[in-house]
Design an enzyme around this catalytic site. Structure first.
Site, short mmCIF file in Angstrom:
data_model
loop_
_atom_site.label_atom_id
_atom_site.label_comp_id
_atom_site.label_asym_id
_atom_site.label_seq_id
_atom_site.Cartn_x
_atom_site.Cartn_y
_atom_site.Cartn_z
N GLU A 1 32.03 43.07 56.34
CA GLU A 1 30.72 43.61 56.05
C GLU A 1 29.79 42.60 56.04
OE1 GLU A 1 29.95 46.32 52.97
OE2 GLU A 1 31.94 47.30 52.93
N HIS B 1 28.67 51.74 53.24
CA HIS B 1 28.81 51.25 52.11
C HIS B 1 27.24 51.81 51.27
CE1 HIS B 1 30.20 47.68 49.37
NE2 HIS B 1 29.84 48.53 48.66
P1 NAD Z 1 36.74 49.45 36.92
O1 NAD Z 1 36.71 48.06 36.35
O2 NAD Z 1 35.92 50.44 36.01
O3 NAD Z 1 38.08 50.12 37.19
C1 NAD Z 1 38.91 49.64 38.09
C2 NAD Z 1 40.17 49.66 37.77
O4 NAD Z 1 41.14 49.05 38.71
C3 NAD Z 1 40.45 49.20 36.31
O5 NAD Z 1 40.92 50.15 35.59
C4 NAD Z 1 41.73 48.23 36.57
O6 NAD Z 1 42.53 48.04 35.33
C5 NAD Z 1 42.23 48.70 37.84
N1 NAD Z 1 43.09 47.77 38.54
C6 NAD Z 1 42.81 46.56 38.81
N2 NAD Z 1 43.72 45.95 39.51
C7 NAD Z 1 44.51 46.98 39.94
C8 NAD Z 1 45.57 47.11 40.90
N3 NAD Z 1 46.09 46.01 41.30
N4 NAD Z 1 46.26 48.36 41.02
C9 NAD Z 1 45.62 49.22 40.40
N5 NAD Z 1 44.71 49.28 39.66
C10 NAD Z 1 44.02 48.29 39.40
O7 NAD Z 1 35.60 49.43 38.39
P2 NAD Z 1 34.81 50.52 38.96
O8 NAD Z 1 33.32 50.66 38.51
O9 NAD Z 1 35.40 51.82 38.51
O10 NAD Z 1 34.89 50.24 40.38
C11 NAD Z 1 35.83 50.23 41.24
C12 NAD Z 1 35.68 49.75 42.47
O11 NAD Z 1 34.49 50.38 43.24
C13 NAD Z 1 35.18 48.22 42.62
O12 NAD Z 1 36.39 47.64 43.98
C14 NAD Z 1 33.95 48.31 43.13
O13 NAD Z 1 33.62 47.05 43.81
C15 NAD Z 1 33.84 49.42 43.99
N6 NAD Z 1 32.49 50.01 44.07
C16 NAD Z 1 32.18 50.39 45.35
C17 NAD Z 1 30.74 51.09 45.40
C18 NAD Z 1 30.26 51.55 46.76
O14 NAD Z 1 29.20 51.46 47.09
N7 NAD Z 1 31.22 52.04 47.79
C19 NAD Z 1 29.85 51.04 44.54
C20 NAD Z 1 30.51 50.61 43.08
C21 NAD Z 1 31.62 50.09 43.32
#
Ligand code: NAD
Length: 320
Positions: A274, A292
């Site tokens: 991106e 996104h």
């Molecule tokens: P979070 O930290 O609350 O949750 C992430 C979870 O993933 C945690 O519970 C962690 O234990 C788990 N995890 C870490 N490594 C792992 C693995 N290898 N296998 C399985 N689980 C694993 O984060 P969140 O706020 O829920 O965000 C999740 C994702 O969403 C992030 O990548 C964030 O960048 C993305 N995000 C995207 C947007 C969008 O606009 N599309 C917006 C916000 C966040």
């Protein structure tokens, strides 16, 4: 005290900061000019979303920049550890956008179950002349109720998505190596219903799921969680949503699986490279696409602005 919100801030967040005596500038300064402008204008705080990069050379060049704020979750555009190691405050707003991302995932789940995304592509051009053909093309939709969704990464957004999926009558399985279980609260017509989801192995999730939704951070080693081996373990005709980070699914393996029909349909909100995603990813017919926008709702931007403002006021104190 001056704050540069280089990628913008909600009106509510700006008002809260101004009411506390801060001057908030929302004009976007080019990345290359940031160092000069921050120093010339003596900004104390720099607020960014994902567009502006805050790397070590910029941090070093701006000694009066005391606070760096990220509106949203992922801080991969900021050298966080370095900034903190030299005493700069770095804040983000991790919880503010979970619900918005979860709702976008649900929008995609409904869309890829009934080919809404593809119908929207073809109806404007061919609907008037090929109505019956298109009707037949999209006749094999499927329902969410009763299906199993596998949620990979069961943190804030994964759990929020689970509450919506449960509300639609789906069965939820989750994989998260850092979590054994999570108790979710569903708010239904004023009643609170608690339910506990126990996490399982990745293989079990891949075996069971009719749908998969990705909610993990990008692994530090840069390796995708879903590649060719994992696609082989999924049910034929799986439907997948990725609103996490582009690289968490291997895009070559995903393209192969979409073309072969292993994946019936996939929805992507995030892409490798991106803001210039691969054209071949954008032109696969069974791929639903958004640029996104997971966190891009009015409500989330409001919560993000307010949370940033609260944290800035807590750090610097009220200036008025
Ligand atoms: P979070 O930290 O609350 O949750 C992430 C979870 O993933 C945690 O519970 C962690 O234990 C788990 N995890 C870490 N490594 C792992 C693995 N290898 N296998 C399985 N689980 C694993 O984060 P969140 O706020 O829920 O965000 C999740 C994702 O969403 C992030 O990548 C964030 O960048 C993305 N995000 C995207 C947007 C969008 O606009 N599309 C917006 C916000 C966040």
């Amino acid at each position: 005290m001056k704050i540069l919100a280089n990628d913008g801030i909600s009106a509510s967040g700006k008002q809260k900061l101004e009411a506390a005596g801060f001057e908030v500038v929302t004009e976007t300064v080019d990345q290359d000019d940031l160092e000069n402008i921050i120093n010339e204008e003596n900004y104390s705080a720099l607020l960014v979303r994902s567009a502006t990069k805050v790397r070590q050379p910029l941090i070093d060049a701006c000694p009066n920049l005391k606070l760096i704020g990220r509106g949203g979750v992922g801080m991969d555009n900021i050298d966080v550890a370095y900034a903190r190691s030299i005493g700069r405050e770095v804040i983000n707003t991790p919880a503010a956008s979970s619900q918005s991302v979860a709702e976008l995932v649900m929008a995609h789940l409904f869309s890829i179950s009934r080919s809404v995304y593809d119908s929207n592509r073809n109806m404007p051009a061919n609907g008037a002349t090929e109505f019956k053909t298109l009707k037949k093309k999209y006749a094999k939709g499927v329902e969410l109720r009763g299906k199993t969704i596998g949620i990979i990464g069961f943190g804030r957004i994964g759990q929020s998505t689970a509450t919506y999926a449960l509300g639609c009558g789906m069965k939820v399985v989750a994989y998260d190596p850092f979590l054994d279980q999570a108790t979710l609260t569903l708010d239904v017509a004023g009643q609170q219903i608690n339910t506990t989801v126990e996490t399982t192995t990745l293989d079990d999730l891949l075996n069971q799921s009719d749908y998969i939704s990705m909610h993990v951070p990008m692994p530090e080693d840069g390796r995708a969680l879903l590649g060719a081996d994992e696609f082989n373990k999924m049910k034929d005709g799986i439907r997948i949503v990725n609103a996490a980070r582009g690289g968490v699914i291997d895009e070559d393996a995903l393209l192969d699986a979409c073309r072969s029909g292993k994946v019936a349909a996939c929805a992507l909100d995030v892409f490798v490279g991106e803001p210039s995603p691969r054209e071949d990813v954008l032109t696969v017919s069974n791929m639903a696409l958004t640029p996104h926008i997971g966190a891009a709702t009015v409500e989330a931007q409001d919560r993000i602005g307010i949370e940033l403002a609260d944290k800035i006021i807590a750090y610097f104190g009220n200036q008025s």
